[in-house]
Structure formats: structure tokens, C-alpha cells
Design an enzyme around this catalytic site. Structure first.
Site, PDB file in Angstrom:
ATOM      1  N   LYS A 182     -58.120 -15.908  -7.336  1.00 48.56           N
ATOM      2  CA  LYS A 182     -58.307 -16.745  -8.525  1.00 48.56           C
ATOM      3  C   LYS A 182     -59.396 -16.141  -9.390  1.00 48.56           C
ATOM      4  CE  LYS A 182     -60.804 -20.345  -9.463  1.00 48.56           C
ATOM      5  NZ  LYS A 182     -61.194 -19.930 -10.823  1.00 48.56           N
ATOM      6  N   GLU A 258     -70.955 -14.453  -1.516  1.00 50.55           N
ATOM      7  CA  GLU A 258     -71.947 -13.673  -2.260  1.00 50.55           C
ATOM      8  C   GLU A 258     -72.432 -14.586  -3.368  1.00 50.55           C
ATOM      9  OE1 GLU A 258     -73.685 -11.905  -4.908  1.00 50.55           O
ATOM     10  OE2 GLU A 258     -71.934 -10.642  -5.329  1.00 50.55           O
ATOM     11  N   CYS A 292     -76.052 -11.445 -10.501  1.00 56.07           N
ATOM     12  CA  CYS A 292     -76.547 -12.152  -9.308  1.00 56.07           C
ATOM     13  C   CYS A 292     -77.826 -11.514  -8.777  1.00 56.07           C
ATOM     14  CB  CYS A 292     -75.470 -12.187  -8.232  1.00 56.07           C
ATOM     15  SG  CYS A 292     -74.762 -10.576  -7.886  1.00 56.07           S
ATOM     16  N   GLU A 389     -82.423 -19.824 -10.428  1.00 55.22           N
ATOM     17  CA  GLU A 389     -81.651 -18.737 -11.019  1.00 55.22           C
ATOM     18  C   GLU A 389     -81.291 -19.147 -12.449  1.00 55.22           C
ATOM     19  OE1 GLU A 389     -77.527 -17.952  -9.629  1.00 55.22           O
ATOM     20  OE2 GLU A 389     -78.133 -15.861  -9.536  1.00 55.22           O
TER      21      GLU A 389
END
Ligand code: NAI
Ligand code: MG
Length: 491
Positions: A182, A258, A292, A389
Site C-alpha cells: 500500500k 521502521e 525519519c 519528531e
């Protein structure tokens, strides 16, 4: 806009309009972050489509040629696939720039060559995957078979659409699995083209199934599917947790995650300051900060702090903002309005909580999701900009005195994806690389993403490694085969 492009838009939208009228399929818009306008309507896959894709993948795995052909045949098809991706580089790059807002220079020179390289790297692995012959205590012949897991579900994010596609798809296919992937709802376009090219390369139908759609529908259906044998996810820590929960509650499929990061970038007093400055800027601002493993906490030794901060400010001020399709532009828009709002909210927290704003801090222009490259100095460890983050162009610099202190502060986070260490001393480099609780330590470099180098997280940045040889074990089962030996003399 060129005449050809106008025609293409007209054709696309006319086709979508007809489909809508006939109610053949549900669609969702994908947005150009430069203009906030709709690029195209994309077919929206939901739970039912995931079921159909899984059925096709199951059939291809149980009855089709992919896991049964020789590994050399699979390898040749993957090499052909890499060649086709290379031939279509310009289109894949253009689709990612259009969908994501990343710069064309970055997509062309830093991303697409790696995508091709990774497919070739795993094409090379396909015929080098094998088990072992083991020494038993009893009179038995023992060997292991390294078999594909089966139907693999993969859910990827929007920050590096075609790169994430290659990280996930290439090793899974090399091991002989079939795949249901996806794409991210914000950036569905490049995966559609890449999926088509797989068929052209000779990947049999049903082996690689691409679904465009949303996380809470199609993504959740993949995570909880009873007939998917493994799921690999890249994205936010929050969604990673729900993917793991869904996997646990359904068929206990193994999961690799991840997830997010808040990676420290440590500049010691003896570092080559200009190099460290250059790379700390890249570590944060690359891809508009939507990475990331962005070096999003810059720790600078007190002996060089003032000089560094001054240079970091200048460097950010000189960053070239603009239309990401223009060569020479270094900085495009954030991917969408919600990421734009999130970043602006954190810039607000930085100001309120007492960090020193050196430059930026505002929206750029009045159209598109552009944010000025922003640098905060004197950032305290408890401030929101230092803890969370942000996923945007906001550099956070703070001062340290001793190595022990910086290790403690660098590790004082829920994340553990990567770290940068800048020093001329081998002893300092060795000390820090062992003390930092992260999956990658870059010493006097950053973002070195070779095909062979494993990548993944400690702590809440996830688990399992991607790339290199390490990823293969995510996509293989180990079967032990034991037979009695008739003549123990030959043990
Ligand atoms: P997200 O984690 O929601 O999206 C990543 C992927 O997960 C997308 O394909 C999405 O459709 C899918 N997804 C969402 N909900 C799901 C569910 N319940 N089950 C299965 N799949 C699901 O990330 P989002 O909302 O786009 O960004 C939010 C924040 O996440 C960012 O600001 C950033 O901090 C972080 N993030 C981190 C990434 C990384 O590379 N580590 C990538 C993207 C986002
Ligand atoms: Mg989300």
C-alpha cells in the site's frame, strides 16, 4: 504549462469524470504541494481490494512460477526490472516531485540512482540465498532450507515514495515472496508506474500488487489480514504500534517496523567545523526535514558553539527556496497542509518555550506549503522541539560540555534511529559509536545510504533491519530438514 501537459491533464480528468459518473470506482485526490491544486484522482483501494490483492498474491505464491523458478531466473527478471526503472527514471522522478514537493535535483541525483542500485543489489542476492549443512550430535544429516515467507504486506510512507518502494519490494521479491504493497495516500503516483514496469520486466501477474488508499482502511486491512504472512511498515511510531497490535490480534504475522526518530548530531570541539556545519545542515534540511533519520538535535561543544551557530544561521538563510521542479532549488514545500500545520505549531512552541530563533520561523509565500528554513539555538532538552519528531525544516541547536553529558542527553529520548558524530579523534569516535543507542552511527559523514549498509532502529524507532544482507531474514523462513544416517561411520 506546456500544451502536452495540458492535454495530459485534460485527458486524465475527463477519464476520471467518466469513471465517477459510471461509479466504477471510488477515488481520492492527490495534491500538488506547490500549488495546493489537485494533480489527479486516484483509485481508492479499500478492504475489499486488499482481499482481492491478497487472493492474487496467494494464488501466485502457491501455484505460480515466481517461487518455483530457478533463483537465477528471478535474478534476471529483477535485473530487467532495474533496467526498466532506469529507463523510466525521469517519469518516476517527476511523479515524486509533483506528489511530494521534493526537489528535482534531490530526486534525480540522490534518490533515483539508489532505487536502481537497490534493485540490482537484490537481483544479485536472489541466487545467493541458501541454507546450511549442520553438524548434529546424533547420527543425522541436518540441513536448513531458507524459504520465502509467502504473501508479504508492505505499508510505506510519503516522504520517500519510490525509495521506500525499492527498500520494501526488492528484497521481498528476491527471496521469492509475493507482495501486497500500500502506497501512502499523499503520494500514490510513482508506485503505480513502478508496479506497471514490474509486469513489463516479466514479474508474473499476482506477484506484486499495488494498492493506493488510506491507512485506516486499506492499511489496517493489510495489518489484520489472516492470509498475509508478514507485514513490513514504515511510518509514524503511533501507527507502527497499531500495525503490531493488529498483527498480534489476527494471525500473529511477524512485523518489522521502521518508525520515527529524533537523531542527535554531535559536533565535538576538535571537529572539522565547516564539514560538520555543512552536514548538520543537510542532515536536517534534506527533503524539507521530512526524513525519519534527520539529524534533528544538533549538539555542539561549547568551545565552538558561537562560531557554529553563526554559520548555521547563514547557511540556512542561503538555502534556495522555490519551485522544486527548477534545477538549483534546494528546498520545496512540505508535503501537505497537515504536515505544514504541525511544523508551524512546533515553531510556535520553540518561540514560546524560550529557544533563540536565529532565522526563519514563518511561512514562505502565500501559496503552497512552503516553510522558511528555521534555526533555533539554545534549545533546552525539555522543550517540545527537542523532544518530539517535528518532521520539518527546523534545526535545533544546543550546547554541551563533556562527552559523558552529551551521551546521556543524546540517549534521553524514546527514539534510537541514527546519530552523527563529528570529531578528529578516533578514541572519541569509538567511545560515542558504542555509547549511542541507535541503529546507525555516521562518523564524520551523514546520510551514507549504501545498498549494503543495514538500516533500522533501537527503542521506539522500530525493529528489524532494512537493506544489505540483514533485511533478507525478514523475508525468509528457516526450515530444518533432518534425516537419519544409515552409516554412522560417515558422521
Ligand atoms: P502515518 O504513520 O500515518 O503514515 C504512514 C503509512 O501508514 C501510510 O501509508 C498510511 O496510509 C499508513 N497508515 C496510517 N494509519 C494506518 C493504520 N491504522 N493501519 C495501517 N496503516 C496505516 O504517518 P503520517 O500521518 O503521514 O505522518 C505523521 C507523522 O509520522 C509525521 O509528521 C512524522 O513525524 C511521522 N512519519 C515518520 C515517517 C518515517 O519515515 N519514519 C514517515 C511518515 C511519517
Ligand atoms: Mg496518519
Amino acid at each position: 504549462m506546456e500544451f502536452g501537459t495540458i492535454l495530459a491533464y485534460w485527458w486524465l480528468n475527463a477519464r476520471i469524470w467518466i469513471l465517477h459518473q459510471l461509479a466504477w470506482c471510488k477515488t481520492f485526490p492527490t495534491i500538488d504541494p506547490r500549488s495546493e491544486e489537485i494533480i489527479a484522482q486516484v483509485a481508492e483501494g479499500d478492504e475489499e481490494d486488499v482481499n482481492r490483492a491478497v487472493k492474487a498474491a496467494r494464488n501466485a505464491f502457491e501455484k505460480g512460477p515466481w517461487p518455483r523458478m530457478t533463483a537465477y531466473e528471478r535474478s534476471k527478471i529483477l535485473f530487467r526490472y532495474a533496467d526498466l526503472l532506469e529507463q523510466h527514471s525521469d517519469e518516476l522522478v517527476a511523479l515524486d516531485v509533483l506528489d511530494n514537493g521534493k526537489t528535482i535535483d534531490q530526486a534525480t541525483f540522490a534518490e533515483m540512482p539508489n532505487v536502481i542500485r537497490w534493485f540490482r543489489y537484490y537481483a544479485g542476492w536472489a541466487d545467493k540465498i541458501h541454507g546450511m549443512t549442520l553438524q548434529a550430535d546424533s547420527p543425522h544429516h541436518v540441513h536448513t532450507l531458507h524459504e520465502p515467507i509467502g504473501v508479504v504486506g508492505q505499508i510505506v510512507p510519503w516522504n520517500f515514495p519510490i525509495i521506500m518502494f525499492s527498500w520494501k519490494v526488492a528484497p521481498a521479491l528476491a527471496c521469492g515472496n509475493t507482495v501486497v504493497l500500500k502506497s501512502a495516500e499523499l503520494t500514490p503516483l510513482s508506485a503505480i508506474l513502478a508496479g506497471t514496469l514490474a509486469l513489463e520486466a516479466g514479474v508474473p501477474p499476482g506477484v506484486l500488487n499495488i494498492i493506493s488508499g488510506f491507512g485506516h482502511t486499506a492499511g489496517a486491512a493489510i495489518a489484520s489480514h489472516m492470509d498475509i504472512d508478514k507485514v513490513a511498515f514504515t511510518g509514524s511510531t503511533e501507527v507502527g504500534r497499531s500495525v503490531m497490535e493488529a498483527a498480534a490480534r489476527s494471525n500473529l504475522k511477524p512485523v518489522t517496523l521502521e518508525l520515527g526518530g529524533k537523531s542527535p548530531f554531535i559536533v565535538c570541539g576538535d571537529a572539522d567545523i565547516d564539514k560538520a556545519l555543512e552536514l548538520s545542515h543537510l542532515a536536517l534540511f534534506f527533503n524539507q526535514g521530512q526524513t525519519c533519520c534527520a539529524g534533528s538535535r544538533t549538539f555542539v561543544h561549547e568551545s565552538v558553539y558561537d562560531e557554529f551557530v553563526e554559520k548555521a544561521k547563514k547557511k540556512a538563510e542561503n538555502r534556495v527556496l522555490g519551485d522544486p521542479f527548477q534545477s538549483g532549488v534546494e528546498h520545496g514545500p512540505q508535503v501537505d497542509i497537515s504536515q505544514f500545520n504541525k511544523v508551524m505549531k512546533y515553531i510556535g512552541y520553540g518561540k514560546e518555550q524560550g529557544a533563540t530563533l536565529l532565522t526563519g520561523g514563518e511561512r514562505h509565500g502565500d501559496k503552497g506549503f512552503y516553510i522558511q528554513p528555521t534555526v533555533f539555538a539554545d534549545v533546552g532538552d525539555s522543550m517540545a522541539i527537542s523532544r518530539d519528531e517535528i518532521f520539518g525544516p527546523v534545526q535545533c541547536i544546543s550546547k554541551f560540555k563533556t562527552l559523558e553529558e552529551v551521551v546521556e542527553r543524546a540517549n534521553n529520548t524514546q527514539y534510537g534511529l541514527a546519530a552523527g558524530v563529528f570529531t578528529q579523534s578516533l578514541d572519541t569516535a569509538n567511545f560515542l559509536s558504542r555509547a549511542l543507542k541507535v541503529g546507525t552511527v555516521w562518523v564524520n559523514t551523514y546520510y551514507a545510504f549504501d545498498a549494503a549498509i543495514p538500516f533500522g532502529g533501537y527503542k521506539m524507532s522500530g525493529f528489524g533491519r532494512e537493506k544489505g544482507e540483514y533485511v533478507l531474514k525478514n523475508y525468509l523462513q528457516v526450515k530444518a530438514v533432518v534425516t537419519p544416517l544409515k552409516n554412522p561411520a560417515w558422521l
